[in-house]
Design a protein around this motif. Structure first.
Motif, PDB file in Angstrom:
ATOM      1  N   SER A  45     -11.162   9.541  13.393  1.00  0.00           N
ATOM      2  CA  SER A  45     -11.838   8.939  13.745  1.00  0.00           C
ATOM      3  C   SER A  45     -11.633   7.682  12.811  1.00  0.00           C
ATOM      4  CB  SER A  45     -13.384   9.643  13.605  1.00  0.00           C
ATOM      5  OG  SER A  45     -13.106  10.037  12.024  1.00  0.00           O
ATOM      6  N   SER A  46     -13.399   6.729  12.638  1.00  0.00           N
ATOM      7  CA  SER A  46     -12.613   6.002  12.434  1.00  0.00           C
ATOM      8  C   SER A  46     -12.865   5.194  10.355  1.00  0.00           C
ATOM      9  CB  SER A  46     -13.887   4.443  13.117  1.00  0.00           C
ATOM     10  OG  SER A  46     -14.620   4.792  13.150  1.00  0.00           O
ATOM     11  N   SER A  47     -12.492   4.015   9.485  1.00  0.00           N
ATOM     12  CA  SER A  47     -12.501   4.324   8.344  1.00  0.00           C
ATOM     13  C   SER A  47     -12.599   3.335   8.115  1.00  0.00           C
ATOM     14  CB  SER A  47     -10.764   5.538   7.759  1.00  0.00           C
ATOM     15  OG  SER A  47     -10.730   3.762   8.186  1.00  0.00           O
ATOM     16  N   THR A  48     -13.101   2.421   7.314  1.00  0.00           N
ATOM     17  CA  THR A  48     -13.387   0.955   7.031  1.00  0.00           C
ATOM     18  C   THR A  48     -13.195   1.092   5.487  1.00  0.00           C
ATOM     19  OG1 THR A  48     -15.527   0.870   8.034  1.00  0.00           O
ATOM     20  CG2 THR A  48     -15.223  -1.071   6.760  1.00  0.00           C
ATOM     21  N   PRO A  49     -11.396   0.555   5.042  1.00  0.00           N
ATOM     22  CA  PRO A  49     -10.946  -0.094   3.764  1.00  0.00           C
ATOM     23  C   PRO A  49     -11.668  -1.711   3.146  1.00  0.00           C
ATOM     24  CG  PRO A  49      -9.568  -0.479   5.605  1.00  0.00           C
ATOM     25  CD  PRO A  49     -10.675   0.565   6.522  1.00  0.00           C
ATOM     26  N   THR A  50     -12.044  -0.821   2.488  1.00  0.00           N
ATOM     27  CA  THR A  50     -11.983  -2.732   1.665  1.00  0.00           C
ATOM     28  C   THR A  50     -11.874  -3.144   0.387  1.00  0.00           C
ATOM     29  OG1 THR A  50     -13.454  -1.246   0.212  1.00  0.00           O
ATOM     30  CG2 THR A  50     -15.233  -1.205   1.059  1.00  0.00           C
ATOM     31  N   THR A  51     -11.675  -4.590   0.155  1.00  0.00           N
ATOM     32  CA  THR A  51     -10.711  -5.129  -1.225  1.00  0.00           C
ATOM     33  C   THR A  51     -11.564  -6.022  -1.396  1.00  0.00           C
ATOM     34  OG1 THR A  51     -10.626  -7.792   0.250  1.00  0.00           O
ATOM     35  CG2 THR A  51      -9.037  -5.838   0.220  1.00  0.00           C
ATOM     36  N   SER A  52     -11.334  -7.064  -2.516  1.00  0.00           N
ATOM     37  CA  SER A  52     -12.480  -7.590  -3.270  1.00  0.00           C
ATOM     38  C   SER A  52     -13.319  -8.349  -2.881  1.00  0.00           C
ATOM     39  CB  SER A  52     -12.104  -7.931  -4.491  1.00  0.00           C
ATOM     40  OG  SER A  52     -10.570  -9.047  -4.408  1.00  0.00           O
ATOM     41  N   ALA A  53     -12.646  -9.818  -1.580  1.00  0.00           N
ATOM     42  CA  ALA A  53     -13.208 -10.386  -1.134  1.00  0.00           C
ATOM     43  C   ALA A  53     -14.499  -9.585   0.183  1.00  0.00           C
ATOM     44  CB  ALA A  53     -11.893 -11.119  -0.071  1.00  0.00           C
ATOM     45  N   LYS A  54     -13.954  -8.588   0.951  1.00  0.00           N
ATOM     46  CA  LYS A  54     -14.690  -8.186   1.961  1.00  0.00           C
ATOM     47  C   LYS A  54     -14.290  -7.216   2.764  1.00  0.00           C
ATOM     48  CE  LYS A  54     -14.394 -11.878   5.009  1.00  0.00           C
ATOM     49  NZ  LYS A  54     -13.967 -12.145   6.022  1.00  0.00           N
ATOM     50  N   THR A  55     -15.260  -6.458   3.245  1.00  0.00           N
ATOM     51  CA  THR A  55     -15.081  -6.108   4.109  1.00  0.00           C
ATOM     52  C   THR A  55     -14.738  -4.545   5.363  1.00  0.00           C
ATOM     53  OG1 THR A  55     -16.474  -3.951   2.976  1.00  0.00           O
ATOM     54  CG2 THR A  55     -16.051  -3.077   4.700  1.00  0.00           C
ATOM     55  N   VAL A  56     -13.749  -4.668   6.232  1.00  0.00           N
ATOM     56  CA  VAL A  56     -12.927  -4.366   7.593  1.00  0.00           C
ATOM     57  C   VAL A  56     -13.239  -3.530   8.263  1.00  0.00           C
ATOM     58  CG1 VAL A  56     -12.046  -7.684   7.712  1.00  0.00           C
ATOM     59  CG2 VAL A  56     -10.905  -5.047   7.379  1.00  0.00           C
ATOM     60  N   LYS A  57     -13.374  -3.518   9.699  1.00  0.00           N
ATOM     61  CA  LYS A  57     -13.204  -2.474   9.951  1.00  0.00           C
ATOM     62  C   LYS A  57     -11.677  -1.871  10.520  1.00  0.00           C
ATOM     63  CE  LYS A  57     -14.369   0.535  14.008  1.00  0.00           C
ATOM     64  NZ  LYS A  57     -15.269   0.601  15.695  1.00  0.00           N
ATOM     65  N   SER A  58     -10.909  -0.942  10.126  1.00  0.00           N
ATOM     66  CA  SER A  58      -9.244  -0.153  10.221  1.00  0.00           C
ATOM     67  C   SER A  58      -9.670   0.146  11.789  1.00  0.00           C
ATOM     68  CB  SER A  58      -9.403   0.775   9.009  1.00  0.00           C
ATOM     69  OG  SER A  58      -7.815   1.042   9.625  1.00  0.00           O
ATOM     70  N   ILE A  59      -8.183  -0.140  11.797  1.00  0.00           N
ATOM     71  CA  ILE A  59      -8.017   1.074  13.585  1.00  0.00           C
ATOM     72  C   ILE A  59      -8.058   2.676  12.687  1.00  0.00           C
ATOM     73  CG2 ILE A  59      -6.535   0.078  13.842  1.00  0.00           C
ATOM     74  CD1 ILE A  59      -3.784   1.868  12.553  1.00  0.00           C
ATOM     75  N   GLU A  60      -8.325   3.319  14.000  1.00  0.00           N
ATOM     76  CA  GLU A  60      -8.763   5.211  13.580  1.00  0.00           C
ATOM     77  C   GLU A  60      -8.432   5.573  12.669  1.00  0.00           C
ATOM     78  OE1 GLU A  60      -9.635   6.678  17.278  1.00  0.00           O
ATOM     79  OE2 GLU A  60     -10.822   5.513  18.848  1.00  0.00           O
ATOM     80  N   GLY A  61      -9.056   6.547  11.748  1.00  0.00           N
ATOM     81  CA  GLY A  61      -8.814   7.270  11.449  1.00  0.00           C
ATOM     82  C   GLY A  61      -8.026   6.886   9.719  1.00  0.00           C
ATOM     83  N   ASN A  62      -7.130   7.935   9.610  1.00  0.00           N
ATOM     84  CA  ASN A  62      -6.497   7.488   8.140  1.00  0.00           C
ATOM     85  C   ASN A  62      -5.301   6.828   8.613  1.00  0.00           C
ATOM     86  OD1 ASN A  62      -4.510   6.909   5.779  1.00  0.00           O
ATOM     87  ND2 ASN A  62      -5.468   9.275   5.131  1.00  0.00           N
ATOM     88  N   THR A  63      -5.440   5.535   8.096  1.00  0.00           N
ATOM     89  CA  THR A  63      -3.803   4.726   9.193  1.00  0.00           C
ATOM     90  C   THR A  63      -2.804   5.682   8.609  1.00  0.00           C
ATOM     91  OG1 THR A  63      -5.575   2.595   8.712  1.00  0.00           O
ATOM     92  CG2 THR A  63      -2.597   1.669   9.169  1.00  0.00           C
ATOM     93  N   TRP A  64      -2.116   5.816   7.144  1.00  0.00           N
ATOM     94  CA  TRP A  64      -1.261   6.498   7.321  1.00  0.00           C
ATOM     95  C   TRP A  64      -0.743   7.391   8.439  1.00  0.00           C
ATOM     96  CZ3 TRP A  64       1.094   3.655   3.823  1.00  0.00           C
ATOM     97  CH2 TRP A  64       1.384   3.415   2.581  1.00  0.00           C
ATOM     98  N   LYS A  65      -1.557   8.532   9.444  1.00  0.00           N
ATOM     99  CA  LYS A  65      -1.358   9.344  10.251  1.00  0.00           C
ATOM    100  C   LYS A  65      -0.918   8.486  11.431  1.00  0.00           C
ATOM    101  CE  LYS A  65      -4.385  12.441   8.013  1.00  0.00           C
ATOM    102  NZ  LYS A  65      -5.759  13.374   9.105  1.00  0.00           N
ATOM    103  N   GLN A  66      -0.986   7.283  11.080  1.00  0.00           N
ATOM    104  CA  GLN A  66      -0.314   6.891  12.239  1.00  0.00           C
ATOM    105  C   GLN A  66       0.963   5.967  12.286  1.00  0.00           C
ATOM    106  OE1 GLN A  66      -4.438   4.150  13.158  1.00  0.00           O
ATOM    107  NE2 GLN A  66      -3.351   5.399  14.803  1.00  0.00           N
ATOM    108  N   ILE A  67       1.121   5.418  10.539  1.00  0.00           N
ATOM    109  CA  ILE A  67       2.634   4.421  10.243  1.00  0.00           C
ATOM    110  C   ILE A  67       3.906   5.171   9.638  1.00  0.00           C
ATOM    111  CG2 ILE A  67       1.359   2.842  11.099  1.00  0.00           C
ATOM    112  CD1 ILE A  67       1.116   1.969   7.934  1.00  0.00           C
ATOM    113  N   LEU A  68       3.099   6.390   8.997  1.00  0.00           N
ATOM    114  CA  LEU A  68       3.725   7.076   8.455  1.00  0.00           C
ATOM    115  C   LEU A  68       5.329   7.515   8.279  1.00  0.00           C
ATOM    116  CD1 LEU A  68       3.753   6.939   4.758  1.00  0.00           C
ATOM    117  CD2 LEU A  68       3.123   9.339   5.355  1.00  0.00           C
ATOM    118  N   GLY A  69       6.417   6.647   8.280  1.00  0.00           N
ATOM    119  CA  GLY A  69       8.036   7.322   8.533  1.00  0.00           C
ATOM    120  C   GLY A  69       8.206   7.975   7.055  1.00  0.00           C
ATOM    121  N   THR A  70       9.417   7.924   7.345  1.00  0.00           N
ATOM    122  CA  THR A  70      10.057   8.556   6.097  1.00  0.00           C
ATOM    123  C   THR A  70       9.210   8.929   4.720  1.00  0.00           C
ATOM    124  OG1 THR A  70      11.816   6.740   6.119  1.00  0.00           O
ATOM    125  CG2 THR A  70      12.405   9.218   6.970  1.00  0.00           C
ATOM    126  N   THR A  71       9.843   9.371   3.710  1.00  0.00           N
ATOM    127  CA  THR A  71       8.541   9.506   2.765  1.00  0.00           C
ATOM    128  C   THR A  71      10.231   9.838   1.771  1.00  0.00           C
ATOM    129  OG1 THR A  71       8.155  11.879   2.711  1.00  0.00           O
ATOM    130  CG2 THR A  71       6.733   9.725   3.553  1.00  0.00           C
TER     131      THR A  71
END
Length: 253
Positions: A45-71
């Motif tokens: 499901s969706s999450s909302t990451p933040t920075t010192s500047a503003k809060t913006v909506k992320s893509i669904e779920g923990n983004t790392w689960k969608q983009i992580l390759g080799t570790t």
């Protein structure tokens, strides 16, 4: 032996002496691959990451689960997306979490300053992204460097308000870095105590896919809640592996 070996390696790879303060600190350096592994991708499901500047909506779920390759990891360490929807990557040693890495996804339509940096660099907002074109990559590097310069100015002003002149901060020179197939930049800050030793250290990557900025951050910072390591030596060990992880991300999506 594991920690002694890696601290010896870290002493070779990592060194910085800002404004005369003598201390051993990470430089940006190529990754060392000891234990590469693949991580499956899922969607939550969706999450909302933040920075010192503003809060913006992320893509669904923990983004790392969608983009992580080799570790790639030091021997005995593990890396995996943290449980839940927060955009955090958990770094563990001997089954204990020693740090986290945070990723934020920020649409360019919500970032007028970066829009201007793109335009000033010669990249129209509606232009087609050409990841393999050297001319496009050079222009994008110019825009990203301008964004990093803005960030550094804001960061330095914030820390001046917090510490006055008690902590000396130095920015790492931004360096080109691959973030998946995207052109990116590696950048960061270190803060040195008057008596010596590190108060804060921040290591980050930023990249742009034509629609959104990806900002990857981790730090040694007692005041941070997420995207941090509790011990500086663990961040020093992990730092070169972060570059390899960033380079193999499944970006663009």
């Amino acid at each position: 032996m594991l920690r002694v070996y890696h601290l010896f390696l870290g002493a070779i790879l990592l060194a910085l002496t800002p404004l005369g303060a003598k201390t051993i600190l990470p430089r940006f350096s190529p990754a060392v691959v000891e234990n590469p592994s693949a991580v499956a991708t899922t969607t939550q499901s969706s999450s909302t990451p933040t920075t010192s500047a503003k809060t913006v909506k992320s893509i669904e779920g923990n983004t790392w689960k969608q983009i992580l390759g080799t570790t790639p990891t030091p021997n005995g360490w593990k890396i995996a997306p943290c449980e839940g929807n927060a955009p955090l990557l958990c770094v563990s040693s001997q089954e204990e979490i020693v740090g986290t890495v945070e990723i934020g996804v920020y649409p360019v339509k919500d970032n007028p300053k970066f829009q201007k940096h793109l335009t000033d660099a010669g990249i129209p907002l509606d232009s087609q992204v050409d990841y393999q074109n050297p001319e496009y990559q050079n222009k994008l590097l110019t825009a990203l460097k301008a964004w990093v310069a803005d960030f550094n100015t804001t960061f330095a002003r914030d820390r001046q308000d917090t510490y006055k002149n008690k902590i000396v901060f130095s920015a790492y020179p931004p360096q080109p870095a691959s973030v998946g197939k995207l052109q990116g930049i590696r950048y960061g800050f270190v803060g040195i105590k008057p008596e010596g030793g590190v108060q804060e250290q921040h290591i980050s990557h930023v990249a742009f896919n034509g629609k959104s900025m990806y900002v990857i951050t981790t730090a040694f910072d007692p005041d941070s809640i997420t995207g941090k390591f509790e011990e500086l030596e663990n961040l020093a060990i992990f730092q070169p592996y972060l570059s390899a992880i960033a380079a193999d991300l499944k970006l663009p999506i």
